[in-house]
Write a protein that holds these residues in place. Structure first.
Motif, PDB file in Angstrom:
ATOM      1  N   LEU A   4      -5.822  13.159  15.335  1.00 43.22           N
ATOM      2  CA  LEU A   4      -6.079  13.411  13.919  1.00 43.22           C
ATOM      3  C   LEU A   4      -5.370  14.683  13.501  1.00 43.22           C
ATOM      4  CD1 LEU A   4      -8.251  11.215  14.206  1.00 43.22           C
ATOM      5  CD2 LEU A   4      -9.637  12.574  12.661  1.00 43.22           C
ATOM      6  N   SER A   5      -4.540  14.568  12.477  1.00 44.55           N
ATOM      7  CA  SER A   5      -3.819  15.734  11.973  1.00 44.55           C
ATOM      8  C   SER A   5      -4.563  16.391  10.813  1.00 44.55           C
ATOM      9  CB  SER A   5      -2.413  15.343  11.534  1.00 44.55           C
ATOM     10  OG  SER A   5      -2.447  14.268  10.622  1.00 44.55           O
ATOM     11  N   ARG A   6      -5.337  15.571  10.066  1.00 44.55           N
ATOM     12  CA  ARG A   6      -6.079  16.109   8.930  1.00 44.55           C
ATOM     13  C   ARG A   6      -7.229  15.175   8.629  1.00 44.55           C
ATOM     14  NH1 ARG A   6      -4.484  15.829   2.991  1.00 44.55           N
ATOM     15  NH2 ARG A   6      -2.803  14.553   3.802  1.00 44.55           N
ATOM     16  N   VAL A   7      -8.357  15.761   8.276  1.00 46.14           N
ATOM     17  CA  VAL A   7      -9.511  14.960   7.880  1.00 46.14           C
ATOM     18  C   VAL A   7     -10.245  15.722   6.783  1.00 46.14           C
ATOM     19  CG1 VAL A   7     -11.135  15.848   9.605  1.00 46.14           C
ATOM     20  CG2 VAL A   7     -11.366  13.535   8.807  1.00 46.14           C
ATOM     21  N   ARG A   8     -10.659  15.004   5.744  1.00 48.28           N
ATOM     22  CA  ARG A   8     -11.309  15.644   4.587  1.00 48.28           C
ATOM     23  C   ARG A   8     -12.517  14.809   4.178  1.00 48.28           C
ATOM     24  NH1 ARG A   8     -10.003  19.206   0.460  1.00 48.28           N
ATOM     25  NH2 ARG A   8     -10.733  18.668  -1.624  1.00 48.28           N
ATOM     26  N   LEU A   9     -13.656  15.461   4.021  1.00 52.95           N
ATOM     27  CA  LEU A   9     -14.886  14.820   3.582  1.00 52.95           C
ATOM     28  C   LEU A   9     -15.228  15.340   2.193  1.00 52.95           C
ATOM     29  CD1 LEU A   9     -17.306  12.971   4.274  1.00 52.95           C
ATOM     30  CD2 LEU A   9     -18.449  15.019   5.150  1.00 52.95           C
ATOM     31  N   VAL A  10     -15.413  14.408   1.238  1.00 53.09           N
ATOM     32  CA  VAL A  10     -15.720  14.759  -0.146  1.00 53.09           C
ATOM     33  C   VAL A  10     -17.056  14.114  -0.524  1.00 53.09           C
ATOM     34  CG1 VAL A  10     -14.949  14.614  -2.536  1.00 53.09           C
ATOM     35  CG2 VAL A  10     -13.264  14.849  -0.702  1.00 53.09           C
ATOM     36  N   ALA A  11     -17.993  14.928  -1.011  1.00 51.19           N
ATOM     37  CA  ALA A  11     -19.297  14.414  -1.430  1.00 51.19           C
ATOM     38  C   ALA A  11     -19.163  13.698  -2.767  1.00 51.19           C
ATOM     39  CB  ALA A  11     -20.297  15.554  -1.545  1.00 51.19           C
ATOM     40  N   ASP A  18     -19.494  18.642   7.044  1.00 52.53           N
ATOM     41  CA  ASP A  18     -20.596  18.604   6.090  1.00 52.53           C
ATOM     42  C   ASP A  18     -20.059  18.995   4.720  1.00 52.53           C
ATOM     43  OD1 ASP A  18     -22.994  18.121   7.812  1.00 52.53           O
ATOM     44  OD2 ASP A  18     -22.255  19.945   8.765  1.00 52.53           O
ATOM     45  N   ALA A  19     -20.311  18.160   3.713  1.00 50.19           N
ATOM     46  CA  ALA A  19     -19.828  18.439   2.364  1.00 50.19           C
ATOM     47  C   ALA A  19     -20.972  18.379   1.365  1.00 50.19           C
ATOM     48  CB  ALA A  19     -18.751  17.425   1.970  1.00 50.19           C
ATOM     49  N   THR A  20     -20.883  19.210   0.349  1.00 41.65           N
ATOM     50  CA  THR A  20     -21.807  19.153  -0.769  1.00 41.65           C
ATOM     51  C   THR A  20     -20.979  18.958  -2.040  1.00 41.65           C
ATOM     52  OG1 THR A  20     -21.754  21.558  -1.022  1.00 41.65           O
ATOM     53  CG2 THR A  20     -23.519  20.645   0.328  1.00 41.65           C
ATOM     54  N   ILE A  21     -21.645  18.669  -3.136  1.00 42.98           N
ATOM     55  CA  ILE A  21     -20.931  18.452  -4.389  1.00 42.98           C
ATOM     56  C   ILE A  21     -20.150  19.711  -4.743  1.00 42.98           C
ATOM     57  CG2 ILE A  21     -21.201  17.953  -6.852  1.00 42.98           C
ATOM     58  CD1 ILE A  21     -23.812  16.482  -6.022  1.00 42.98           C
ATOM     59  N   GLY A  22     -18.875  19.554  -4.986  1.00 44.75           N
ATOM     60  CA  GLY A  22     -18.014  20.680  -5.336  1.00 44.75           C
ATOM     61  C   GLY A  22     -17.530  21.496  -4.160  1.00 44.75           C
ATOM     62  N   ALA A  23     -17.942  21.136  -2.940  1.00 48.01           N
ATOM     63  CA  ALA A  23     -17.529  21.892  -1.751  1.00 48.01           C
ATOM     64  C   ALA A  23     -17.187  20.925  -0.618  1.00 48.01           C
ATOM     65  CB  ALA A  23     -18.628  22.858  -1.321  1.00 48.01           C
ATOM     66  N   PRO A  24     -15.987  20.345  -0.647  1.00 47.56           N
ATOM     67  CA  PRO A  24     -15.592  19.441   0.428  1.00 47.56           C
ATOM     68  C   PRO A  24     -15.411  20.206   1.740  1.00 47.56           C
ATOM     69  CG  PRO A  24     -13.761  19.812  -1.072  1.00 47.56           C
ATOM     70  CD  PRO A  24     -14.953  20.493  -1.655  1.00 47.56           C
ATOM     71  N   ASP A  25     -15.399  19.476   2.822  1.00 47.53           N
ATOM     72  CA  ASP A  25     -15.166  20.060   4.145  1.00 47.53           C
ATOM     73  C   ASP A  25     -13.895  19.427   4.686  1.00 47.53           C
ATOM     74  OD1 ASP A  25     -15.414  21.484   6.473  1.00 47.53           O
ATOM     75  OD2 ASP A  25     -17.265  20.523   7.127  1.00 47.53           O
ATOM     76  N   GLU A  26     -13.097  20.227   5.390  1.00 48.52           N
ATOM     77  CA  GLU A  26     -11.787  19.725   5.803  1.00 48.52           C
ATOM     78  C   GLU A  26     -11.350  20.351   7.120  1.00 48.52           C
ATOM     79  OE1 GLU A  26      -7.769  18.819   3.367  1.00 48.52           O
ATOM     80  OE2 GLU A  26      -8.629  20.794   3.026  1.00 48.52           O
ATOM     81  N   TYR A  27     -10.630  19.579   7.916  1.00 43.48           N
ATOM     82  CA  TYR A  27      -9.941  20.088   9.102  1.00 43.48           C
ATOM     83  C   TYR A  27      -8.470  19.775   8.906  1.00 43.48           C
ATOM     84  CZ  TYR A  27      -7.849  20.349  13.680  1.00 43.48           C
ATOM     85  OH  TYR A  27      -7.020  20.648  14.717  1.00 43.48           O
ATOM     86  N   VAL A  28      -7.630  20.786   9.039  1.00 42.36           N
ATOM     87  CA  VAL A  28      -6.193  20.585   8.949  1.00 42.36           C
ATOM     88  C   VAL A  28      -5.581  21.129  10.227  1.00 42.36           C
ATOM     89  CG1 VAL A  28      -4.081  21.101   7.691  1.00 42.36           C
ATOM     90  CG2 VAL A  28      -6.221  20.800   6.441  1.00 42.36           C
ATOM     91  N   GLY A  29      -4.970  20.246  10.990  1.00 47.12           N
ATOM     92  CA  GLY A  29      -4.318  20.654  12.219  1.00 47.12           C
ATOM     93  C   GLY A  29      -2.890  21.101  11.940  1.00 47.12           C
ATOM     94  N   THR A  30      -2.229  21.531  12.968  1.00 52.67           N
ATOM     95  CA  THR A  30      -0.809  21.870  12.885  1.00 52.67           C
ATOM     96  C   THR A  30      -0.060  20.907  13.799  1.00 52.67           C
ATOM     97  OG1 THR A  30      -0.928  23.424  14.742  1.00 52.67           O
ATOM     98  CG2 THR A  30      -1.388  24.306  12.542  1.00 52.67           C
ATOM     99  N   ALA A  31       1.233  21.042  13.855  1.00 47.39           N
ATOM    100  CA  ALA A  31       2.036  20.155  14.694  1.00 47.39           C
ATOM    101  C   ALA A  31       1.584  20.213  16.150  1.00 47.39           C
ATOM    102  CB  ALA A  31       3.508  20.527  14.581  1.00 47.39           C
ATOM    103  N   ASN A  32       1.120  21.380  16.592  1.00 43.51           N
ATOM    104  CA  ASN A  32       0.709  21.556  17.987  1.00 43.51           C
ATOM    105  C   ASN A  32      -0.801  21.529  18.193  1.00 43.51           C
ATOM    106  OD1 ASN A  32       3.410  21.879  18.695  1.00 43.51           O
ATOM    107  ND2 ASN A  32       3.332  24.066  18.249  1.00 43.51           N
ATOM    108  N   ARG A  33      -1.577  21.439  17.117  1.00 45.69           N
ATOM    109  CA  ARG A  33      -3.043  21.479  17.237  1.00 45.69           C
ATOM    110  C   ARG A  33      -3.672  20.362  16.434  1.00 45.69           C
ATOM    111  NH1 ARG A  33      -6.042  26.786  18.485  1.00 45.69           N
ATOM    112  NH2 ARG A  33      -7.537  25.131  18.678  1.00 45.69           N
TER     113      ARG A  33
END
Length: 94
Positions: free
Chosen positions: A25-32, A56-71
């Motif tokens: 997974l290079s990027r994952v985003r959760l939006v409430a 964990d996401a709340t209204i107006g505050a998404p949660d996200e993981y963004v990797g890099t080419a090596n991570r």
């Protein structure tokens, strides 16, 4: 080539498969969507699912993981996700 998967839970618990084989997974985003929500990403190992990452996401505050080419987040056996609450999970993987 990067692929995209959209999973949604609204307003119940939903489980979906992102990949049936190894992936990173290079990027994952959760939006409430109207209520708080949680997403748990699992490696789908033959011996049972192993929790790899939680968002964990709340209204107006998404949660996200963004990797890099090596991570990137490695899922050696495949990836699945459980969403609790009302929200959307956008996953990008190779």
């Amino acid at each position: 080539m990067e692929r995209e998967k959209l999973l949604s839970g609204s307003p119940f618990t939903a489980t979906g498969v992102m990949s049936t084989g190894p992936c990173d997974l290079s990027r994952v985003r959760l939006v409430a969507n109207g209520a708080p929500c949680t997403a748990i990403l699992y490696n789908t190992a033959p011996t049972g699912n192993v929790e790899m990452y939680r968002l964990d996401a709340t209204i107006g505050a998404p949660d996200e993981y963004v990797g890099t080419a090596n991570r990137k987040l490695p899922f050696p056996d495949g990836a699945s996700c459980t969403i609790t609450g009302a929200g959307w999970l956008y996953a990008y993987y190779t």
